[in-house]
Design a protein around this motif. Structure first.
Motif, PDB file in Angstrom:
ATOM      1  N   ILE A 125      -0.333  -3.652   0.143  1.00  0.00           N
ATOM      2  CA  ILE A 125       0.114  -2.280  -0.107  1.00  0.00           C
ATOM      3  C   ILE A 125      -1.067  -1.320  -0.181  1.00  0.00           C
ATOM      4  O   ILE A 125      -1.017  -0.214   0.353  1.00  0.00           O
ATOM      5  N   ILE A 126      -2.149  -1.744  -0.823  1.00  0.00           N
ATOM      6  CA  ILE A 126      -3.268  -0.822  -1.052  1.00  0.00           C
ATOM      7  C   ILE A 126      -4.195  -0.733   0.153  1.00  0.00           C
ATOM      8  O   ILE A 126      -5.199  -0.021   0.099  1.00  0.00           O
ATOM      9  N   GLN A 127      -3.872  -1.433   1.246  1.00  0.00           N
ATOM     10  CA  GLN A 127      -4.710  -1.355   2.443  1.00  0.00           C
ATOM     11  C   GLN A 127      -4.261  -0.237   3.380  1.00  0.00           C
ATOM     12  O   GLN A 127      -4.381  -0.337   4.592  1.00  0.00           O
ATOM     13  N   GLY A 128      -3.755   0.821   2.811  1.00  0.00           N
ATOM     14  CA  GLY A 128      -3.274   1.935   3.612  1.00  0.00           C
ATOM     15  C   GLY A 128      -4.242   3.092   3.671  1.00  0.00           C
ATOM     16  O   GLY A 128      -3.835   4.205   4.017  1.00  0.00           O
ATOM     17  N   GLY A 129      -5.495   2.881   3.315  1.00  0.00           N
ATOM     18  CA  GLY A 129      -6.483   3.949   3.384  1.00  0.00           C
ATOM     19  C   GLY A 129      -6.710   4.604   2.041  1.00  0.00           C
ATOM     20  O   GLY A 129      -6.172   4.199   1.003  1.00  0.00           O
ATOM     21  N   ILE A 130      -7.511   5.670   2.070  1.00  0.00           N
ATOM     22  CA  ILE A 130      -7.905   6.333   0.830  1.00  0.00           C
ATOM     23  C   ILE A 130      -6.734   7.048   0.166  1.00  0.00           C
ATOM     24  O   ILE A 130      -6.787   7.366  -1.023  1.00  0.00           O
ATOM     25  N   ALA A 131      -5.674   7.310   0.916  1.00  0.00           N
ATOM     26  CA  ALA A 131      -4.514   7.980   0.324  1.00  0.00           C
ATOM     27  C   ALA A 131      -3.834   7.115  -0.723  1.00  0.00           C
ATOM     28  O   ALA A 131      -3.096   7.630  -1.559  1.00  0.00           O
ATOM     29  N   ARG A 132      -4.079   5.823  -0.666  1.00  0.00           N
ATOM     30  CA  ARG A 132      -3.481   4.904  -1.634  1.00  0.00           C
ATOM     31  C   ARG A 132      -4.485   4.437  -2.687  1.00  0.00           C
ATOM     32  O   ARG A 132      -4.310   3.381  -3.297  1.00  0.00           O
ATOM     33  N   ALA A 133      -5.518   5.216  -2.902  1.00  0.00           N
ATOM     34  CA  ALA A 133      -6.503   4.848  -3.919  1.00  0.00           C
ATOM     35  C   ALA A 133      -5.881   4.834  -5.315  1.00  0.00           C
ATOM     36  O   ALA A 133      -6.179   3.980  -6.142  1.00  0.00           O
ATOM     37  N   GLY A 134      -5.000   5.790  -5.586  1.00  0.00           N
ATOM     38  CA  GLY A 134      -4.316   5.820  -6.873  1.00  0.00           C
ATOM     39  C   GLY A 134      -3.398   4.634  -7.057  1.00  0.00           C
ATOM     40  O   GLY A 134      -3.322   4.041  -8.138  1.00  0.00           O
ATOM     41  N   VAL A 135      -2.689   4.273  -5.973  1.00  0.00           N
ATOM     42  CA  VAL A 135      -1.835   3.084  -6.025  1.00  0.00           C
ATOM     43  C   VAL A 135      -2.674   1.834  -6.259  1.00  0.00           C
ATOM     44  O   VAL A 135      -2.283   0.934  -7.010  1.00  0.00           O
ATOM     45  N   GLY A 136      -3.850   1.776  -5.639  1.00  0.00           N
ATOM     46  CA  GLY A 136      -4.745   0.641  -5.847  1.00  0.00           C
ATOM     47  C   GLY A 136      -5.189   0.529  -7.283  1.00  0.00           C
ATOM     48  O   GLY A 136      -5.306  -0.582  -7.820  1.00  0.00           O
ATOM     49  N   ALA A 137      -5.444   1.653  -7.945  1.00  0.00           N
ATOM     50  CA  ALA A 137      -5.819   1.625  -9.360  1.00  0.00           C
ATOM     51  C   ALA A 137      -4.661   1.119 -10.220  1.00  0.00           C
ATOM     52  O   ALA A 137      -4.870   0.360 -11.173  1.00  0.00           O
ATOM     53  N   ALA A 138      -3.438   1.521  -9.883  1.00  0.00           N
ATOM     54  CA  ALA A 138      -2.274   1.022 -10.622  1.00  0.00           C
ATOM     55  C   ALA A 138      -2.080  -0.472 -10.407  1.00  0.00           C
ATOM     56  O   ALA A 138      -1.738  -1.214 -11.337  1.00  0.00           O
ATOM     57  N   VAL A 139      -2.304  -0.926  -9.171  1.00  0.00           N
ATOM     58  CA  VAL A 139      -2.194  -2.357  -8.870  1.00  0.00           C
ATOM     59  C   VAL A 139      -3.223  -3.150  -9.656  1.00  0.00           C
ATOM     60  O   VAL A 139      -2.919  -4.211 -10.227  1.00  0.00           O
ATOM     61  N   ALA A 140      -4.461  -2.666  -9.712  1.00  0.00           N
ATOM     62  CA  ALA A 140      -5.511  -3.362 -10.449  1.00  0.00           C
ATOM     63  C   ALA A 140      -5.154  -3.499 -11.922  1.00  0.00           C
ATOM     64  O   ALA A 140      -5.377  -4.549 -12.538  1.00  0.00           O
ATOM     65  N   LEU A 141      -4.598  -2.450 -12.500  1.00  0.00           N
ATOM     66  CA  LEU A 141      -4.208  -2.497 -13.910  1.00  0.00           C
ATOM     67  C   LEU A 141      -3.073  -3.488 -14.131  1.00  0.00           C
ATOM     68  O   LEU A 141      -3.080  -4.249 -15.108  1.00  0.00           O
ATOM     69  N   MET A 142      -2.101  -3.515 -13.224  1.00  0.00           N
ATOM     70  CA  MET A 142      -0.977  -4.439 -13.371  1.00  0.00           C
ATOM     71  C   MET A 142      -1.429  -5.892 -13.261  1.00  0.00           C
ATOM     72  O   MET A 142      -0.997  -6.753 -14.042  1.00  0.00           O
ATOM     73  N   LEU A 143      -2.315  -6.173 -12.314  1.00  0.00           N
ATOM     74  CA  LEU A 143      -2.747  -7.552 -12.115  1.00  0.00           C
ATOM     75  C   LEU A 143      -3.587  -8.065 -13.273  1.00  0.00           C
ATOM     76  O   LEU A 143      -3.507  -9.246 -13.633  1.00  0.00           O
TER      77      LEU A 143
END
Length: 290
Positions: free
Chosen positions: A246-264
């Protein structure tokens, strides 16, 4: 207790002033706060809007907290053609079965190594110690060959079976079991207890700190696995793989990547906090001597 014994005990007692205790507390508080900085930064990042994430120089604390990162993540996982609950089930199944199986097998293998005599005992334990030197990257190819020969490729077992052979668990259980007094086991044998009963009712309760520690280590390892190289079917992929895609969609998903990191990271940290008190409570049993 005689007067001389009481005097000796008073001499051995640590005499620390109030300022000494205060200085030690401050030092530990500073060190604890420093070690908590990465976790605090990850929490703040998960609630930052995109403009704050890309702000330079970066800010440690969030100024305008938002839940958009989590809502965007929910929308992305809802659009997946494989139900997101399937990824969660795959991860929980692999993690749960791998942890329980390894704790049982490591304990059963460590008991004879620690409390019985048989030929080639030292050589077997030497192989276990030698296995600690090899990382998962070194054993990846042999593991794949073995899993392919067994027909476990593209199944849960391709990840679970190698977890059963985690050498650190066997080493840790063996070292803890050696601290159990032999007199305790001999007393159980005199009372008519079989080896299996001694193992389950005497040995296992006394090595609780070891298998609580193993639960934390194995859970962290299996929770973060993505099964790459062993699992190819999308229906068998783990949560870590799905969120990574999911987070491999570019810089537009940087916020989503931060949420994913917190969840994991939140689940292993919660497990560690829960079992930490159990380890402290049962640590007294690990210091028994004959």
């Amino acid at each position: 207790m005689g007067r001389a014994a009481i005097i000796r005990m008073r001499k051995k007692r640590v005499n620390r002033s109030f300022y000494g205790s205060l200085s030690l507390f401050v030092l530990l508080a500073v060190m604890g706060g420093f070690m908590a900085l990465p976790l605090l930064y990850a929490i703040n990042n998960a609630f930052k809007p995109l403009d704050e994430i890309f702000l330079f120089p970066p800010r440690f604390f969030v100024r305008n907290p938002t839940m958009d990162n989590f809502s965007d993540l929910f929308n992305l996982v809802s659009g997946s053609w494989v139900p997101f609950t399937r990824y969660i089930f795959n991860t929980l199944f692999i993690t749960g079965l791998g942890v329980v199986g390894h704790v049982l097998l490591a304990s059963a293998a460590a008991y004879p190594l620690a409390k019985h005599r048989f030929p080639a005992k030292k050589a077997m334990f030497g192989i276990v110690v030698l296995a600690l030197m090899f990382t998962s990257q070194v054993t990846a190819v042999p593991n794949y060959i073995i899993m392919s020969w067994l027909g476990f490729v593209d199944t849960y077992w391709a990840v679970i079976i190698p977890a059963f052979a985690f050498p650190l668990g066997l080493y840790l259980m063996k070292q803890f079991m050696e601290q159990i007094p032999d007199a305790l086991l001999e007393a159980a044998k005199i009372d008519g207890a079989s080896e299996y009963r001694i193992f389950w009712t005497v040995v296992m309760p006394n090595v609780r700190p070891a298998w609580y520690t193993l639960i934390i280590l194995l859970f962290q390892m299996l929770w973060g696995t993505n099964g790459n190289g062993f699992i190819y079917s999308e229906q068998l992929k783990t949560l870590n793989f799905a969120l990574g895609q999911i987070i491999q969609g570019g810089i537009a998903r940087a916020g989503v990547g931060a949420a994913v990191a917190l969840m994991l990271m939140s689940v292993p940290i919660t497990l560690f906090v829960f079992f930490q008190s159990r380890i402290i409570e049962t640590m007294a049993t690990s210091g028994m001597k004959d």
